[in-house]
Scaffold this active site. Structure first.
Site, PDB file in Angstrom:
ATOM      1  N   HIS A 187      -9.687   6.575  -1.572  1.00 59.47           N
ATOM      2  CA  HIS A 187      -9.593   5.865  -0.285  1.00 59.47           C
ATOM      3  C   HIS A 187     -10.713   4.839  -0.150  1.00 59.47           C
ATOM      4  O   HIS A 187     -11.124   4.489   0.955  1.00 59.47           O
ATOM      5  CB  HIS A 187      -9.663   6.833   0.910  1.00 59.47           C
ATOM      6  CG  HIS A 187      -8.549   7.834   0.965  1.00 59.47           C
ATOM      7  ND1 HIS A 187      -8.754   9.174   1.235  1.00 59.47           N
ATOM      8  CD2 HIS A 187      -7.215   7.700   0.774  1.00 59.47           C
ATOM      9  CE1 HIS A 187      -7.601   9.809   1.211  1.00 59.47           C
ATOM     10  NE2 HIS A 187      -6.651   8.940   0.941  1.00 59.47           N
ATOM     11  N   GLU A 222      -6.638  -1.624   5.241  1.00 51.68           N
ATOM     12  CA  GLU A 222      -6.761  -1.720   3.796  1.00 51.68           C
ATOM     13  C   GLU A 222      -6.085  -2.972   3.262  1.00 51.68           C
ATOM     14  O   GLU A 222      -6.511  -3.549   2.261  1.00 51.68           O
ATOM     15  CB  GLU A 222      -6.141  -0.477   3.152  1.00 51.68           C
ATOM     16  CG  GLU A 222      -6.918   0.807   3.443  1.00 51.68           C
ATOM     17  CD  GLU A 222      -6.141   2.042   3.065  1.00 51.68           C
ATOM     18  OE1 GLU A 222      -6.535   2.699   2.083  1.00 51.68           O
ATOM     19  OE2 GLU A 222      -5.158   2.363   3.749  1.00 51.68           O
ATOM     20  N   ASN A 233       0.861  -1.181   0.000  1.00 57.99           N
ATOM     21  CA  ASN A 233       0.000   0.000   0.000  1.00 57.99           C
ATOM     22  C   ASN A 233       0.898   1.232   0.000  1.00 57.99           C
ATOM     23  O   ASN A 233       1.352   1.686   1.038  1.00 57.99           O
ATOM     24  CB  ASN A 233      -0.913  -0.029   1.235  1.00 57.99           C
ATOM     25  CG  ASN A 233      -1.878   1.151   1.280  1.00 57.99           C
ATOM     26  OD1 ASN A 233      -1.763   2.101   0.519  1.00 57.99           O
ATOM     27  ND2 ASN A 233      -2.822   1.078   2.199  1.00 57.99           N
ATOM     28  N   GLU A 278      -7.318   7.809  13.754  1.00 58.88           N
ATOM     29  CA  GLU A 278      -7.206   6.804  14.815  1.00 58.88           C
ATOM     30  C   GLU A 278      -6.396   7.292  16.006  1.00 58.88           C
ATOM     31  O   GLU A 278      -6.631   6.862  17.137  1.00 58.88           O
ATOM     32  CB  GLU A 278      -6.552   5.539  14.256  1.00 58.88           C
ATOM     33  CG  GLU A 278      -7.388   4.825  13.212  1.00 58.88           C
ATOM     34  CD  GLU A 278      -6.591   3.762  12.462  1.00 58.88           C
ATOM     35  OE1 GLU A 278      -5.629   3.223  13.047  1.00 58.88           O
ATOM     36  OE2 GLU A 278      -6.911   3.496  11.285  1.00 58.88           O
ATOM     37  N   ARG A 302      -2.397  -1.527  -3.861  1.00 53.87           N
ATOM     38  CA  ARG A 302      -3.388  -0.460  -3.830  1.00 53.87           C
ATOM     39  C   ARG A 302      -3.024   0.548  -4.919  1.00 53.87           C
ATOM     40  O   ARG A 302      -1.898   1.017  -5.002  1.00 53.87           O
ATOM     41  CB  ARG A 302      -3.371   0.240  -2.476  1.00 53.87           C
ATOM     42  CG  ARG A 302      -4.273   1.463  -2.408  1.00 53.87           C
ATOM     43  CD  ARG A 302      -3.815   2.426  -1.337  1.00 53.87           C
ATOM     44  NE  ARG A 302      -4.652   3.610  -1.302  1.00 53.87           N
ATOM     45  CZ  ARG A 302      -4.260   4.776  -0.795  1.00 53.87           C
ATOM     46  NH1 ARG A 302      -3.051   4.904  -0.299  1.00 53.87           N
ATOM     47  NH2 ARG A 302      -5.072   5.811  -0.791  1.00 53.87           N
TER      48      ARG A 302
END
Length: 399
Positions: free
Chosen positions: A179, A385, A7, A334, A90
């Site tokens: 996203h 992800e 990613n 987060e 990704r």
């Protein structure tokens, strides 16, 4: 099947080696602050944890470092690259060409390259990851998972711009959204959490992905119905180096009156604006520290950041005609209790009441940080992800 997930973000690389279909994480890690003076590297397996601070100039160097750790004689988790059967990547922008996960071919690489102008901070890094991984893991299937795919459900009333019709029909200029892998993962977890806690299976939620890149999605019954990023990943919220929403007339003023070239304006909006332009810092951890030490520019930038998020919460609550929950996710969402507090303060009209003590807690699990009286749930859900990408890669390859 061992699947390596790569990613590559605008300033980071997250990676996981996952045994599928068990979703067993063999190792994971991250390199952040790529391109800055000092980058941070982590490598975590069941038996070892490595943390290093070292200069990593670009994504190619970072990916080569990750590969060497995977096969390290002392700390590594594989002996040979042949153990990895697939590498999932990704990719931020799939344009109108890609609405599903695909096996990467030379044609796919070229299409990703053609979309560089629409995602200049991401697609080049994504393609670099694909090229380097193809060289290192020669026997593995390379698979692309596109951020734009989750947002294909956004209706025409929301994804069409008020421009001449031919620009959509002939040139495919529309809101694509980004996203998507993260928004899909956390929204599914949020809906499961809400239904487990006596909420209806019908849900109205807003997911707030806050990292170096930032976006919000209005999600009704599990489907994306609107999103802050559009044709390219530059508008919407204030980001690390990207401006977010600006008045289009500013661009013409910069070019026609102040003498900026279009290339200079593009560079400014993509790489010199956002929190960097407001403060001189692009990393929120640095900005929060400076704000705590009295830096007025940093204090104002954080307030502006939260104000923009609040505006979209109001907008999307109207689009959804109600609100069951807001979800904070990604690195800032987060970990920054400061930003969450700024966003959730004076939001009682929307039924949002933050529990200040719960807001300070940290956990890798889903946590509810709203008060018991809050009509709207406030959740922090760590995004993953990589697991979402692994699931999509596995489903594609075993069909």
């Amino acid at each position: 099947m061992k699947i390596l997930i790569i990613n590559s973000g605008s300033s980071s690389i997250k990676y996981q080696l996952i045994e599928m279909p068990a979703n067993e994480v063999i190792c994971s890690g991250m390199i952040d602050r790529i391109g800055l003076e000092i980058s941070n590297l982590t490598f975590v397996s069941t038996s070892n944890k490595i943390e290093e601070s070292l200069p990593i100039a670009d994504h190619k160097i970072g990916l080569e470092k990750i590969a060497s750790l995977l096969m390290d004689e002392e700390f590594g988790v594989i002996i040979s690259t042949e153990e990895i059967e697939a590498v999932g990547h990704r990719v931020v922008h799939g344009g109108s060409t890609f609405s599903n996960t695909v096996v990467i071919t030379e044609e796919v690489k070229e299409k990703i390259r053609q979309l560089f102008d629409l995602a200049p901070l991401h697609n080049p890094a994504n393609l670099e990851g694909i090229i380097v991984a193809s060289e290192i893991f020669k026997n593995a299937q390379q698979v692309a998972v596109f951020d734009t795919a989750f947002h294909q459900t956004i209706p025409v009333i929301a994804h069409k711009y008020a421009l001449p019709n031919y620009l959509l029909t002939e040139n495919k200029i529309r809101l694509y959204g980004f996203h998507g892998t993260s928004h899909k993962y956390v929204s599914e977890n949020a809906i499961h959490y809400l239904t487990q806690n006596s909420f209806s299976k019908e849900s109205k939620i807003i997911t707030i992905h806050l990292g170096n890149g930032c976006s919000m999605t209005a999600i009704k019954n599990g489907k994306s119905v609107d999103h802050t990023l559009g044709f390219g990943p530059m508008n919407g919220l204030i980001m690390g180096t990207r401006s977010g929403d600006v008045d289009q007339s500013i661009i013409f003023y910069l070019v026609n009156t102040l003498g900026y070239s279009l290339e200079a304006v593009n560079t400014m909006l993509q790489k010199q604006s956002g929190m960097l332009g407001l403060t001189g810092f692009s990393d929120l951890r640095d900005i929060e520290k400076q704000a705590e030490n009295g830096n007025v520019d940093c204090q104002l930038a954080l307030a502006m950041n939260a104000y923009r998020i609040k505006k979209y919460i109001g907008s999307y609550s109207a689009v959804l005609n109600g609100l069951d929950a807001i979800i904070f996710t990604a690195g800032i969402g987060e970990n920054s209790s400061y930003i969450r507090k700024l966003v959730c303060t004076d939001m009682d009209y929307f039924g949002i009441e933050l529990d200040l003590e719960k807001n300070e807690l940290r956990s890798k699990e889903i946590r509810e940080i709203s008060t018991a009286e809050s009509k709207t749930k406030v959740l922090v859900i760590p995004t993953n992800e990589e697991i979402e990408i692994a699931n999509q890669v596995f489903e594609l390859l075993v069909e």
